[in-house]
Design a protein around this motif. Sequence first.
Motif, PDB file in Angstrom:
ATOM      1  N   UNK A 174       0.810  -1.212   0.000  1.00  0.00           N
ATOM      2  CA  UNK A 174       0.000   0.000   0.000  1.00  0.00           C
ATOM      3  C   UNK A 174       0.846   1.267   0.000  1.00  0.00           C
ATOM      4  N   UNK A 175       2.188   1.115   0.186  1.00  0.00           N
ATOM      5  CA  UNK A 175       2.985   2.337   0.314  1.00  0.00           C
ATOM      6  C   UNK A 175       4.253   2.387  -0.518  1.00  0.00           C
ATOM      7  N   UNK A 176       4.946   1.263  -0.749  1.00  0.00           N
ATOM      8  CA  UNK A 176       6.216   1.320  -1.482  1.00  0.00           C
ATOM      9  C   UNK A 176       6.684  -0.077  -1.830  1.00  0.00           C
ATOM     10  N   UNK A 177       7.554  -0.165  -2.826  1.00  0.00           N
ATOM     11  CA  UNK A 177       8.205  -1.422  -3.182  1.00  0.00           C
ATOM     12  C   UNK A 177       9.610  -1.413  -2.592  1.00  0.00           C
ATOM     13  N   UNK A 178       9.901  -2.346  -1.673  1.00  0.00           N
ATOM     14  CA  UNK A 178      11.187  -2.386  -0.973  1.00  0.00           C
ATOM     15  C   UNK A 178      11.839  -3.757  -1.144  1.00  0.00           C
ATOM     16  N   UNK A 179      12.305  -4.092  -2.319  1.00  0.00           N
ATOM     17  CA  UNK A 179      12.903  -5.409  -2.511  1.00  0.00           C
ATOM     18  C   UNK A 179      14.082  -5.648  -1.566  1.00  0.00           C
ATOM     19  N   UNK A 203      11.827  -1.328  -7.618  1.00  0.00           N
ATOM     20  CA  UNK A 203      11.660  -0.384  -6.516  1.00  0.00           C
ATOM     21  C   UNK A 203      11.423   1.029  -7.012  1.00  0.00           C
ATOM     22  N   UNK A 204      11.827   1.311  -8.260  1.00  0.00           N
ATOM     23  CA  UNK A 204      11.664   2.647  -8.837  1.00  0.00           C
ATOM     24  C   UNK A 204      10.488   2.751  -9.797  1.00  0.00           C
ATOM     25  N   UNK A 205      10.343   1.769 -10.689  1.00  0.00           N
ATOM     26  CA  UNK A 205       9.305   1.878 -11.735  1.00  0.00           C
ATOM     27  C   UNK A 205       8.140   0.924 -11.536  1.00  0.00           C
ATOM     28  N   UNK A 206       8.180   0.109 -10.492  1.00  0.00           N
ATOM     29  CA  UNK A 206       7.121  -0.855 -10.269  1.00  0.00           C
ATOM     30  C   UNK A 206       7.283  -2.083 -11.142  1.00  0.00           C
ATOM     31  N   UNK A 207       6.376  -3.023 -10.942  1.00  0.00           N
ATOM     32  CA  UNK A 207       6.408  -4.304 -11.657  1.00  0.00           C
ATOM     33  C   UNK A 207       5.524  -4.200 -12.889  1.00  0.00           C
TER      34      UNK A 207
END
Length: 402
Positions: free
Chosen positions: A209-214, A327-331
């Motif tokens: 819901x807030x960010x992608x943090x691989x 983490x920057x452009x999404x999946x």
Amino acid sequence: MKTVVITGAGTINALGLDVPTTMAAMQAGTCGIGPLAIRDVERLSIQIGGQVRGFEAEGRYNRQQMSLYDRFTQFTLAAAKEAIEQSGLVFSGELAAKSGVVLGTAGGGVSTWDDNYRSVYEDGKNRVHPFVVPKLMNNAAASHVSMEYNLKGPSFTVSTACASSNHAMAQAFSMVRSGMAPVMVTGGSESMLCFGGVKAWEGLRVMSRDACRPFSANRNGMVQGEGAGIFVFEELEHARARGAEILCEVAGFAMSSDASDIVMPSKNGAARAMAGALQDAGVNRDEIGYINAHGTGTAANDKTECAAVADVFGPHADQLMISSTKSMHGHLIGGTGAVELLACIMALRDGVIAPTIGYEEPDPECALDVVPNTARAAQVDVALSNAFAFGGMNAVLALRRI
């Protein structure tokens, strides 16, 4: 066997509307993920994504074209224009007859499906536009690229969920390497950021819901993105004969199937794909300097992928740089491997490693050099690009500096 090189690259994604802007954003560690601006977003639990902004289709395509081009096709054609213009190729005669296009997408015209289901079920209309089927079909983008650029050779679409574009590029690479085609236009695209597309992914309960943090211990899921990445794969001597700029070599690939679970990834399947790519490229594991990870930001993917890297590379795993630009452009689902290939090109050509942004807490099960938060200067001779999809479909590309 022919040597295959990349002579053109194009993209549209949440970080930029072309390759230079995208690479600059990757170097800066820019986050392209933000609040979604789509219809009925307030009904969604997940309201963020890597949405393409500033792309005005109405200024690029006429009314007739708009009736045929879903958003994923619009992205593809814009990225293809950039890639083919950079390559300097004009397809005519024998070159046109033998050259083709292989693209990947998981969903095809998802926005068109969404709009027309609304029209029929929500608005109660009993008719849809006569071009709905050719607009939403998965091969629409490949077909329009072939028509736009006179590509009359082998042309088709691959759909293997999140590995679609890597599988497509592997097929294009194989055709050029075997001598079947001197040039192939390849890559992938996706645009699922509409109400139905996001709602479907919500059901999997893997979304943040807030960010992608691989790779970060406090990660809480993946974030969808959209866009396209398109490349010109060309036989080396053909490229040299015309004085083309060469971005890098495509050295090898491998594919594997987990044959185990429809959604849970397998360490063994991922490891076999990476090891196979090394073997196909004829490189030793200690020659690999960078891996662009699949790195979705889910615990299942991140831990499995890191374990597979450790298995394949042994002690050398500690010397590797591995990052996730999701983490920057999404999946980007079916288009993700194509946009991520740009990070490999940047590493090989420019000596800049794109970071994994959003990294906050070390995870002992992901104890690799994930290039946290800040880009890094480093010379890389060989890089891998990983794609591991639902259904256990794995595709890994190996690229070499030239």
